[in-house]
Design a protein around this motif. Structure first.
Motif, PDB file in Angstrom:
ATOM      1  N   ASN A 120      91.878 120.761  67.429  1.00  0.00           N
ATOM      2  CA  ASN A 120      91.818 120.722  66.274  1.00  0.00           C
ATOM      3  C   ASN A 120      90.914 119.910  66.235  1.00  0.00           C
ATOM      4  OD1 ASN A 120      93.115 119.744  68.673  1.00  0.00           O
ATOM      5  ND2 ASN A 120      93.914 117.702  67.415  1.00  0.00           N
ATOM      6  N   THR A 121      90.352 120.749  64.794  1.00  0.00           N
ATOM      7  CA  THR A 121      89.240 119.740  63.578  1.00  0.00           C
ATOM      8  C   THR A 121      89.729 118.682  63.205  1.00  0.00           C
ATOM      9  OG1 THR A 121      89.780 120.942  61.993  1.00  0.00           O
ATOM     10  CG2 THR A 121      88.234 121.669  63.379  1.00  0.00           C
ATOM     11  N   GLN A 122      90.985 117.786  63.095  1.00  0.00           N
ATOM     12  CA  GLN A 122      91.305 116.559  62.021  1.00  0.00           C
ATOM     13  C   GLN A 122      90.382 115.229  63.147  1.00  0.00           C
ATOM     14  OE1 GLN A 122      94.792 114.769  61.838  1.00  0.00           O
ATOM     15  NE2 GLN A 122      95.426 115.396  60.012  1.00  0.00           N
ATOM     16  N   PRO A 123      90.750 115.718  64.314  1.00  0.00           N
ATOM     17  CA  PRO A 123      90.591 113.781  65.240  1.00  0.00           C
ATOM     18  C   PRO A 123      88.583 113.753  65.148  1.00  0.00           C
ATOM     19  CG  PRO A 123      91.838 115.045  66.373  1.00  0.00           C
ATOM     20  CD  PRO A 123      92.030 115.854  64.961  1.00  0.00           C
ATOM     21  N   ILE A 124      87.511 115.047  65.804  1.00  0.00           N
ATOM     22  CA  ILE A 124      86.354 115.248  65.478  1.00  0.00           C
ATOM     23  C   ILE A 124      86.554 114.763  64.016  1.00  0.00           C
ATOM     24  CG2 ILE A 124      84.760 117.274  65.216  1.00  0.00           C
ATOM     25  CD1 ILE A 124      86.758 119.352  67.261  1.00  0.00           C
ATOM     26  N   LYS A 125      86.795 115.431  63.083  1.00  0.00           N
ATOM     27  CA  LYS A 125      85.841 115.083  61.512  1.00  0.00           C
ATOM     28  C   LYS A 125      86.291 113.475  61.679  1.00  0.00           C
ATOM     29  CE  LYS A 125      87.086 115.701  56.698  1.00  0.00           C
ATOM     30  NZ  LYS A 125      87.457 116.869  55.690  1.00  0.00           N
ATOM     31  N   GLN A 126      87.268 112.869  61.578  1.00  0.00           N
ATOM     32  CA  GLN A 126      87.153 111.336  61.225  1.00  0.00           C
ATOM     33  C   GLN A 126      87.088 110.945  62.391  1.00  0.00           C
ATOM     34  OE1 GLN A 126      92.059 111.608  62.339  1.00  0.00           O
ATOM     35  NE2 GLN A 126      92.253 111.514  60.762  1.00  0.00           N
ATOM     36  N   LYS A 127      85.700 111.699  63.378  1.00  0.00           N
ATOM     37  CA  LYS A 127      84.711 110.384  64.499  1.00  0.00           C
ATOM     38  C   LYS A 127      86.107 109.993  65.446  1.00  0.00           C
ATOM     39  CE  LYS A 127      81.213 110.494  61.472  1.00  0.00           C
ATOM     40  NZ  LYS A 127      80.806 112.033  62.128  1.00  0.00           N
ATOM     41  N   ASN A 128      87.154 110.255  65.945  1.00  0.00           N
ATOM     42  CA  ASN A 128      87.662 109.707  67.070  1.00  0.00           C
ATOM     43  C   ASN A 128      86.781 109.619  68.633  1.00  0.00           C
ATOM     44  OD1 ASN A 128      90.049 109.534  68.991  1.00  0.00           O
ATOM     45  ND2 ASN A 128      91.669 110.035  67.589  1.00  0.00           N
ATOM     46  N   LYS A 129      87.130 108.529  69.356  1.00  0.00           N
ATOM     47  CA  LYS A 129      85.994 108.393  70.101  1.00  0.00           C
ATOM     48  C   LYS A 129      86.617 108.990  71.022  1.00  0.00           C
ATOM     49  CE  LYS A 129      88.397 104.115  71.758  1.00  0.00           C
ATOM     50  NZ  LYS A 129      88.053 102.904  72.094  1.00  0.00           N
ATOM     51  N   HIS A 130      88.193 110.322  71.406  1.00  0.00           N
ATOM     52  CA  HIS A 130      88.830 110.348  72.702  1.00  0.00           C
ATOM     53  C   HIS A 130      88.164 111.964  72.407  1.00  0.00           C
ATOM     54  CE1 HIS A 130      90.218 106.824  74.042  1.00  0.00           C
ATOM     55  NE2 HIS A 130      91.166 106.780  72.691  1.00  0.00           N
ATOM     56  N   PHE A 131      87.868 112.299  71.247  1.00  0.00           N
ATOM     57  CA  PHE A 131      87.602 113.768  71.511  1.00  0.00           C
ATOM     58  C   PHE A 131      86.296 113.805  70.776  1.00  0.00           C
ATOM     59  CE2 PHE A 131      91.727 112.677  69.713  1.00  0.00           C
ATOM     60  CZ  PHE A 131      92.308 114.269  70.397  1.00  0.00           C
ATOM     61  N   LEU A 132      85.955 115.469  71.022  1.00  0.00           N
ATOM     62  CA  LEU A 132      84.459 115.846  70.743  1.00  0.00           C
ATOM     63  C   LEU A 132      84.165 115.650  70.576  1.00  0.00           C
ATOM     64  CD1 LEU A 132      85.166 119.548  72.786  1.00  0.00           C
ATOM     65  CD2 LEU A 132      84.007 116.991  74.239  1.00  0.00           C
ATOM     66  N   THR A 133      82.532 115.558  69.447  1.00  0.00           N
ATOM     67  CA  THR A 133      81.896 116.052  68.957  1.00  0.00           C
ATOM     68  C   THR A 133      81.841 117.594  68.630  1.00  0.00           C
ATOM     69  OG1 THR A 133      79.500 115.184  69.987  1.00  0.00           O
ATOM     70  CG2 THR A 133      80.729 113.865  68.877  1.00  0.00           C
ATOM     71  N   TRP A 134      81.002 117.502  67.511  1.00  0.00           N
ATOM     72  CA  TRP A 134      80.455 119.003  67.100  1.00  0.00           C
ATOM     73  C   TRP A 134      78.720 118.590  68.426  1.00  0.00           C
ATOM     74  CZ3 TRP A 134      82.889 122.326  65.756  1.00  0.00           C
ATOM     75  CH2 TRP A 134      84.218 122.266  64.731  1.00  0.00           C
ATOM     76  N   GLU A 135      78.123 117.969  68.021  1.00  0.00           N
ATOM     77  CA  GLU A 135      76.728 117.822  68.656  1.00  0.00           C
ATOM     78  C   GLU A 135      76.959 118.409  70.387  1.00  0.00           C
ATOM     79  OE1 GLU A 135      77.312 115.606  67.104  1.00  0.00           O
ATOM     80  OE2 GLU A 135      76.181 116.463  65.218  1.00  0.00           O
ATOM     81  N   GLN A 136      78.355 118.064  70.799  1.00  0.00           N
ATOM     82  CA  GLN A 136      78.352 118.025  72.466  1.00  0.00           C
ATOM     83  C   GLN A 136      79.303 118.986  72.461  1.00  0.00           C
ATOM     84  OE1 GLN A 136      81.819 114.711  72.747  1.00  0.00           O
ATOM     85  NE2 GLN A 136      80.210 113.527  73.824  1.00  0.00           N
ATOM     86  N   MET A 137      79.755 120.385  71.121  1.00  0.00           N
ATOM     87  CA  MET A 137      80.335 121.604  71.268  1.00  0.00           C
ATOM     88  C   MET A 137      79.365 122.758  72.056  1.00  0.00           C
ATOM     89  SD  MET A 137      83.935 121.597  69.283  1.00  0.00           S
ATOM     90  CE  MET A 137      83.164 120.396  68.628  1.00  0.00           C
ATOM     91  N   LYS A 138      78.032 122.034  70.920  1.00  0.00           N
ATOM     92  CA  LYS A 138      76.578 123.102  70.812  1.00  0.00           C
ATOM     93  C   LYS A 138      76.036 123.191  71.671  1.00  0.00           C
ATOM     94  CE  LYS A 138      75.724 121.761  65.455  1.00  0.00           C
ATOM     95  NZ  LYS A 138      74.612 121.505  64.583  1.00  0.00           N
ATOM     96  N   GLU A 139      76.197 122.031  72.801  1.00  0.00           N
ATOM     97  CA  GLU A 139      76.031 121.777  74.096  1.00  0.00           C
ATOM     98  C   GLU A 139      76.215 122.848  74.844  1.00  0.00           C
ATOM     99  OE1 GLU A 139      74.434 118.733  77.451  1.00  0.00           O
ATOM    100  OE2 GLU A 139      75.486 117.789  75.614  1.00  0.00           O
ATOM    101  N   MET A 140      77.545 122.903  74.813  1.00  0.00           N
ATOM    102  CA  MET A 140      78.466 123.202  75.869  1.00  0.00           C
ATOM    103  C   MET A 140      78.457 124.638  75.890  1.00  0.00           C
ATOM    104  SD  MET A 140      81.814 120.533  75.789  1.00  0.00           S
ATOM    105  CE  MET A 140      83.144 121.414  76.579  1.00  0.00           C
TER     106      MET A 140
END
Length: 357
Positions: A120-140
């Motif tokens: 779910n992208t809302q907490p990612i957009k909000q840069k919530n520290k408990h959620f993945l970042t796009w950079e981490q997802m790219k690595e994965m």
């Protein structure tokens, strides 16, 4: 005259078969899928398992020769009638929790297991520290990770807002889905067009729209997938919380689809009377007398056999508000595996404005 097993050519053939038997991969036409959320010691028990438990699960898959497959590829193969490897299984996570990256990903990478995360992208957009970042997802993604749709804000998808019309509700939910698709393509370059419904909730209208848009959908009922499954509302096995024990996992991994011709659950919503579901089995040699159905929080369902291959399972009492289910299992003829089927009902509170279709 029967040929003698001592014939030199036959002996040589048997020796070759014995030699290469460990490397032969037998076909499988069904797929169990494991569902995780948190890999952490500090998150809600019901949706979590510890790093040690997750490692135990993955080690078991490796040691017992399970073939962890890419989810989308496996589902495409099932729909096309192409066989999967023997002991195929898929791994999924719901929500984009950062502890998946911190605690689960290193274990998956070490085993070279592919996996899918529904975000779910809302907490990612909000840069919530408990959620993945796009950079981490790219690595994965470089190590077997696939990222799919879990809506923007993780809503109850069948609940309307106050004063919202059915039309406005549907447009809002469509935007919840399409916005995530746009984000996946923008940040990761592609989307597998799969969606896990938040809280497992969907209805026929949503499923029809998503199917027309080319999506595969997942609920939160348990079971095993084959070509006869509803690909707009596929089952998965929860593997965290009370279901994190390895003994429980072993049973699920050894499960197969229930051989059903059809079923009738009386509709999506439960009422103030006990729910029931009628199962009609395919013709075949099954251990129907050993069928058992369990009702969440209530124990065994009452079974009423209508014909030799049709049964109605009825809950002892009405569900409380929320979601309730009936899980049915039946041993196969070898008694080493279980056929498995599950159905979920929603019992809305009076204050919850659910769509009625």
């Amino acid at each position: 005259m029967q040929a003698s097993s001592s014939h030199p050519v036959k002996k040589k053939l048997l020796a070759l078969i014995t030699l290469f038997m460990p490397f032969i991969s037998f076909a499988q036409n069904y797929l169990p899928i494991l569902q995780y959320h948190h890999v952490s010691e500090a998150t809600p028990f019901s949706t979590s398992l510890t790093t040690e438990q997750f490692s135990e699960h993955m080690n078991y898959l490796a040691q017992e020769g399970f073939k962890v497959v890419d989810l989308k590829t496996a589902l495409d193969n099932i729909q096309a009638g192409s066989p999967l490897p023997d002991k195929a299984v898929a791994i999924t996570f719901d929500d984009a929790y950062r502890n998946i990256y911190q605690n689960g990903f290193p274990i998956l990478k070490a085993h070279q297991f592919p996996f899918t995360v529904f975000i779910n992208t809302q907490p990612i957009k909000q840069k919530n520290k408990h959620f993945l970042t796009w950079e981490q997802m790219k690595e994965m993604t470089h190590f077997g990770g696939t990222f799919a749709n879990h809506t923007v804000s993780h809503p109850y998808m069948l609940r309307k807002l106050e004063g919202e019309t059915d039309k406005a509700w549907l447009e809002r939910i469509k935007l919840e889905v399409s916005s995530v698709e746009d984000a996946l393509i923008t940040h990761l370059g592609s989307s597998p067009k799969m969606i896990a419904y938040p809280y497992g909730e969907s209805n026929s209208e949503l499923q029809h729209w998503l199917t027309n848009e080319g999506f595969i959908g997942f609920g939160q009922q348990s079971g095993v997938i084959d070509a006869n499954s509803n690909f707009a509302n596929l089952p998965r096995f929860p593997a965290a919380g009370h279901y994190a024990k390895l003994s429980t996992l072993k049973t699920k991994l050894a499960s197969q689809p229930m051989p059903l011709l059809s079923y009738d659950n009386g509709g999506l919503y439960a009422k103030d009377t006990p729910v029931s579901i009628t199962l009609t089995f395919k013709k075949g040699n099954y251990r129907l007398k050993d069928l058992t159905c369990y009702v969440s929080g209530q124990g065994k369902a009452e079974l009423n056999w209508i014909t030799s291959d049709q049964v109605t399972a009825t809950a002892p009492k009405a569900f409380r508000a929320g979601r309730g289910r009936i899980n049915c299992t039946m041993p196969d003829n070898s008694a080493r595996h279980y056929h498995w089927f599950s159905n979920v009902w929603i019992y809305p509170k009076e204050s919850e404005n659910y769509v009625q279709n």
